[in-house]
Scaffold this active site. Structure first.
Site, PDB file in Angstrom:
ATOM      1  N   CYS A 133      37.127  44.675  79.372  1.00 20.05           N
ATOM      2  CA  CYS A 133      37.576  43.632  78.469  1.00 20.05           C
ATOM      3  C   CYS A 133      37.589  44.325  77.013  1.00 20.05           C
ATOM      4  O   CYS A 133      37.119  45.256  76.722  1.00 20.05           O
ATOM      5  CB  CYS A 133      36.503  42.311  78.373  1.00 20.05           C
ATOM      6  SG  CYS A 133      37.061  40.957  77.699  1.00 20.05           S
ATOM      7  N   CYS A 135      36.996  42.220  73.998  1.00 23.18           N
ATOM      8  CA  CYS A 135      36.143  41.890  72.861  1.00 23.18           C
ATOM      9  C   CYS A 135      35.257  42.614  72.154  1.00 23.18           C
ATOM     10  O   CYS A 135      35.109  42.461  70.995  1.00 23.18           O
ATOM     11  CB  CYS A 135      35.614  40.572  73.349  1.00 23.18           C
ATOM     12  SG  CYS A 135      34.476  40.838  74.369  1.00 23.18           S
ATOM     13  N   LYS A 221      35.218  32.582  85.296  1.00 22.18           N
ATOM     14  CA  LYS A 221      34.517  32.906  84.107  1.00 22.18           C
ATOM     15  C   LYS A 221      34.723  31.621  83.193  1.00 22.18           C
ATOM     16  O   LYS A 221      36.013  31.376  82.786  1.00 22.18           O
ATOM     17  CB  LYS A 221      34.790  34.162  83.449  1.00 22.18           C
ATOM     18  CG  LYS A 221      33.852  34.408  82.090  1.00 22.18           C
ATOM     19  CD  LYS A 221      34.107  35.731  81.525  1.00 22.18           C
ATOM     20  CE  LYS A 221      33.393  35.966  80.388  1.00 22.18           C
ATOM     21  NZ  LYS A 221      33.640  37.392  79.953  1.00 22.18           N
ATOM     22  N   ARG A 231      26.620  38.108  72.338  1.00 21.43           N
ATOM     23  CA  ARG A 231      27.388  38.563  71.210  1.00 21.43           C
ATOM     24  C   ARG A 231      26.786  39.225  70.275  1.00 21.43           C
ATOM     25  O   ARG A 231      27.414  39.935  69.387  1.00 21.43           O
ATOM     26  CB  ARG A 231      28.180  37.093  70.646  1.00 21.43           C
ATOM     27  CG  ARG A 231      29.346  36.913  71.859  1.00 21.43           C
ATOM     28  CD  ARG A 231      30.090  35.643  71.718  1.00 21.43           C
ATOM     29  NE  ARG A 231      30.676  35.088  73.002  1.00 21.43           N
ATOM     30  CZ  ARG A 231      31.613  33.889  73.300  1.00 21.43           C
ATOM     31  NH1 ARG A 231      31.518  32.869  72.469  1.00 21.43           N
ATOM     32  NH2 ARG A 231      32.040  33.886  74.503  1.00 21.43           N
ATOM     33  N   ARG A 243      36.982  31.141  72.809  1.00 25.27           N
ATOM     34  CA  ARG A 243      37.674  31.781  74.244  1.00 25.27           C
ATOM     35  C   ARG A 243      38.294  30.891  75.011  1.00 25.27           C
ATOM     36  O   ARG A 243      38.503  31.166  76.038  1.00 25.27           O
ATOM     37  CB  ARG A 243      36.885  32.749  74.709  1.00 25.27           C
ATOM     38  CG  ARG A 243      36.034  33.828  73.832  1.00 25.27           C
ATOM     39  CD  ARG A 243      35.518  35.045  74.759  1.00 25.27           C
ATOM     40  NE  ARG A 243      34.428  35.821  74.219  1.00 25.27           N
ATOM     41  CZ  ARG A 243      34.587  36.552  72.973  1.00 25.27           C
ATOM     42  NH1 ARG A 243      35.746  36.768  72.552  1.00 25.27           N
ATOM     43  NH2 ARG A 243      33.540  37.303  72.822  1.00 25.27           N
ATOM     44  N   GLU A 259      41.556  30.023  90.420  1.00 21.68           N
ATOM     45  CA  GLU A 259      41.424  31.283  89.944  1.00 21.68           C
ATOM     46  C   GLU A 259      41.081  32.338  91.124  1.00 21.68           C
ATOM     47  O   GLU A 259      41.379  33.470  90.974  1.00 21.68           O
ATOM     48  CB  GLU A 259      40.322  30.956  88.880  1.00 21.68           C
ATOM     49  CG  GLU A 259      40.867  30.612  87.486  1.00 21.68           C
ATOM     50  CD  GLU A 259      41.741  31.587  86.721  1.00 21.68           C
ATOM     51  OE1 GLU A 259      41.932  32.503  87.052  1.00 21.68           O
ATOM     52  OE2 GLU A 259      42.141  30.910  85.679  1.00 21.68           O
ATOM     53  N   LYS A 274      30.491  33.291  86.852  1.00 16.74           N
ATOM     54  CA  LYS A 274      29.606  33.460  85.698  1.00 16.74           C
ATOM     55  C   LYS A 274      29.885  32.253  84.541  1.00 16.74           C
ATOM     56  O   LYS A 274      31.082  31.756  84.365  1.00 16.74           O
ATOM     57  CB  LYS A 274      30.290  34.870  84.921  1.00 16.74           C
ATOM     58  CG  LYS A 274      29.609  34.961  83.674  1.00 16.74           C
ATOM     59  CD  LYS A 274      30.412  36.257  82.922  1.00 16.74           C
ATOM     60  CE  LYS A 274      29.627  36.560  81.690  1.00 16.74           C
ATOM     61  NZ  LYS A 274      30.490  37.631  80.880  1.00 16.74           N
ATOM     62  N   SER A 300      23.388  36.249  79.096  1.00 17.76           N
ATOM     63  CA  SER A 300      22.213  36.231  78.319  1.00 17.76           C
ATOM     64  C   SER A 300      21.700  35.135  77.853  1.00 17.76           C
ATOM     65  O   SER A 300      20.495  35.278  77.789  1.00 17.76           O
ATOM     66  CB  SER A 300      22.957  36.950  76.841  1.00 17.76           C
ATOM     67  OG  SER A 300      24.022  36.140  76.554  1.00 17.76           O
ATOM     68  N   TYR A 339      19.707  40.273  83.618  1.00 19.91           N
ATOM     69  CA  TYR A 339      18.769  41.311  82.483  1.00 19.91           C
ATOM     70  C   TYR A 339      17.495  41.244  83.170  1.00 19.91           C
ATOM     71  O   TYR A 339      16.491  42.178  82.539  1.00 19.91           O
ATOM     72  CB  TYR A 339      18.808  40.684  81.229  1.00 19.91           C
ATOM     73  CG  TYR A 339      20.278  40.588  80.654  1.00 19.91           C
ATOM     74  CD1 TYR A 339      20.968  41.720  80.302  1.00 19.91           C
ATOM     75  CD2 TYR A 339      20.985  39.326  80.677  1.00 19.91           C
ATOM     76  CE1 TYR A 339      22.331  41.464  79.762  1.00 19.91           C
ATOM     77  CE2 TYR A 339      22.380  39.124  80.338  1.00 19.91           C
ATOM     78  CZ  TYR A 339      22.890  40.454  79.980  1.00 19.91           C
ATOM     79  OH  TYR A 339      24.288  40.429  79.541  1.00 19.91           O
TER      80      TYR A 339
HETATM   81  C1  PBG Z   1      33.062  40.220  77.699  1.00 15.00           C
HETATM   82  C2  PBG Z   1      31.848  39.770  78.287  1.00 15.00           C
HETATM   83  C3  PBG Z   1      31.193  38.589  77.708  1.00 15.00           C
HETATM   84  C4  PBG Z   1      29.843  38.729  78.689  1.00 15.00           C
HETATM   85  C5  PBG Z   1      30.113  39.432  79.559  1.00 15.00           C
HETATM   86  N1  PBG Z   1      31.525  40.206  79.472  1.00 15.00           N
HETATM   87  C6  PBG Z   1      31.193  37.868  76.753  1.00 15.00           C
HETATM   88  C7  PBG Z   1      32.010  36.773  76.458  1.00 15.00           C
HETATM   89  O1  PBG Z   1      32.796  36.615  77.298  1.00 15.00           O
HETATM   90  O2  PBG Z   1      31.965  36.133  75.559  1.00 15.00           O
HETATM   91  C8  PBG Z   1      28.686  37.753  78.665  1.00 15.00           C
HETATM   92  C9  PBG Z   1      27.338  38.377  79.232  1.00 15.00           C
HETATM   93  C10 PBG Z   1      26.302  37.769  78.703  1.00 15.00           C
HETATM   94  O3  PBG Z   1      26.148  36.515  78.108  1.00 15.00           O
HETATM   95  O4  PBG Z   1      25.350  38.217  79.360  1.00 15.00           O
HETATM   96  N2  PBG Z   1      34.317  39.457  78.038  1.00 15.00           N
END
Ligand code: PBG
Length: 350
Positions: A133, A135, A221, A231, A243, A259, A274, A300, A339
Site C-alpha cells: 500500500c 499510505c 477492508k 496510524r 479513506r 469485492e 479486516k 491495532s 499483534y
Molecule cells: C495500510 C494499512 C492499514 C492497516 C493495515 N494496512 C491502515 C489503514 O488502512 O488505514 C491497519 C492495520 C491496523 O490497524 O492494525 N493500508
C-alpha cells in the site's frame, strides 16, 4: 391430600430435563475432547513495523508491547518469531522520505526490501508478507496518487480534485510489488482497496517471471475507526479527508462479497477480511461461499482496546485476547494477523 402430592410428583418428573449438554462440561479433559476450535502457532501472522536507523526499538504508545524496529534489530526478532513456531510475518515500512507518489515504496533499497533481506538472512524459514500500500509512503497519507492540479504528471482534469487516481496507482502498485518480490517477499498483500489491484499485481509478477509469488488480498477492508493506533505505529494518517472513497462502508455485507468475488476472479491466492471483531459475519459469509484460504486481521484498535481495559483492571488480558482470537477462528478464519501472536503462542503453551 394424597392427590395433591401425586400431582406435585408428576410435575417434578416432567420438569426433569432429558437432554443435558452440561454432562460434557464436567471435566477439563472432557471439555478438551469435545472442543470444536483450537488455536495453534500455525494460525498466526505477526505484524512488524520497520524503520531506518540503528539499534532502536521504539515503543508504540497506543499498542503496549509493540515497537517500531530498526533493520538491525530484525534478525533477533525474526529468529524469536520462528522459534515460537509462527510461520509468517507481515511488514509495514516507515520510509525515510515521503512524496506525492510514494516513490520509496518501489525503491529497491527502500525500507521494506532492506527488511526482507535482513529477515530472510536470519530466519529463511519464515514466510514474509509485504503489505502492499502507498499510505506509509505518500506525503498526504493516502493509499495512492491523489488528483491535485499541477502536483504531478498524473493530474487528470476530468476527474474530481482529491480523487484517488485508481489506474495510475495500479501502475505504481505493480512496480512496487515486483521490487518487494525481487527482494524476497513470499507473499504480496495489497491493502489499498484499489479496483483491479489483484489482477494488475498478478500480471506484473508473472511478467517478471515471479509466478511463484502468492497474493493475499485485503479483499474486504472496511473504513474503520479501529485502525487508529496503527496510524501512529506506521506514521501514516491521511493529511486530509479519510479513506472512505476507497475502503468499504462498515454497513455493507453484500458489497464485501462482491469485492471478494472480484479478487477471486482476478487470481487472488488467499483472501482477507479486516478488521476482525466487528466483522465476524463477513468472515463467516466469505468462509461459507469461497474455498480459498481466509485470513482475518485483528487490527491495532482491537489490540489497544483489550490492553487499555486490562491496564485498568477491567478485563483479564490473556483470557479476553484468547477469547477474541478463538472467536475469529470459529467464525471461519484460517489465519489471524494479530499483534497478540507472540503472546498467544506463549499463553497456549502454558
Ligand atoms: C495500510 C494499512 C492499514 C492497516 C493495515 N494496512 C491502515 C489503514 O488502512 O488505514 C491497519 C492495520 C491496523 O490497524 O492494525 N493500508
Amino acid at each position: 391430600m394424597l392427590i395433591d402430592n401425586e400431582k406435585q410428583r408428576i410435575s417434578a418428573e416432567q420438569r426433569r430435563p432429558v437432554l443435558r449438554p452440561r454432562r460434557l462440561r464436567l471435566h477439563p479433559a472432557l471439555r478438551r475432547m469435545v472442543r470444536e476450535t483450537t488455536l495453534t502457532p500455525d494460525d498466526f501472522i505477526y505484524p512488524l513495523f520497520v524503520r531506518h536507523g540503528h539499534d532502536q526499538r521504539i515503543p508504540i504508545k497506543s499498542m503496549p508491547g509493540q515497537f517500531q524496529m530498526t533493520v538491525d534489530k530484525l534478525a533477533d526478532e525474526a529468529r524469536q518469531i520462528a522459534a515460537l513456531g509462527i510461520p509468517a510475518v507481515v511488514l509495514f515500512g516507515i520510509p525515510a522520505h515521503k512524496d506525492a507518489c510514494g516513490t520509496d515504496n518501489y525503491n529497491p533499497d527502500g525500507i521494506v526490501p532492506t527488511a526482507i533481506h535482513a529477515i530472510k538472512d536470519a530466519a529463511p524459514e519464515l514466510i514474509v508478507i509485504s503489505d502492499m500500500c502507498f499510505c506509509e509512503y505518500t506525503d498526504h497519507g493516502h493509499c495512492g496518487i491523489i488528483n491535485v492540479p499541477d502536483d504531478n504528471e498524473h493530474y487528470t482534469p476530468s476527474l474530481p480534485v482529491g480523487y484517488l487516481l485508481n489506474d495510475a496507482t495500479l501502475e505504481l502498485l505493480a512496480q512496487a510489488s515486483i521490487v518487494h518480490a525481487q527482494a524476497g517477499a513470499d507473499i504480496i498483500a495489497p491493502s489499498g482497496m484499489i479496483d483491479g489491484m489483484v489482477g494488475t499485481i498478478r500480471a506484473a509478477l508473472d511478467g517478471e517471471a515471479l509466478e511463484h509469488i502468492s497474493i493475499m488480498t485485503y479483499a474486504a477492508k472496511f473504513s474503520s475507526g479501529f485502525y487508529g493506533p496503527f496510524r501512529e505505529a506506521a506514521e501514516s494518517p491521511p493529511s486530509f479527508g479519510d479513506r472512505s472513497q476507497y475502503q468499504m462502508d462498515p454497513a455493507n455485507a453484500r458489497e464485501a462479497l462482491k469485492e471478494v468475488a472480484i479478487d477471486v476472479a482476478e487470481g487472488a491466492d488467499m483472501l482477507m477480511v479486516k478488521p476482525a471483531l466487528a466483522y465476524l459475519d463477513i468472515i463467516s459469509a466469505v468462509r461459507q461461499q469461497y474455498n480459498l484460504p481466509l485470513a482475518a486481521y485483528q487490527v491495532s484498535g482491537e489490540y489497544a482496546m483489550i490492553h487499555a481495559a486490562a491496564a485498568n483492571g477491567w478485563l483479564d488480558l490473556k483470557r479476553v485476547a484468547l477469547e477474541s482470537l478463538i472467536g475469529i477462528k470459529r467464525a471461519g478464519a484460517d489465519m489471524i494477523i494479530s499483534y497478540f501472536a507472540k503472546d498467544a503462542v506463549k499463553w497456549l503453551e502454558e
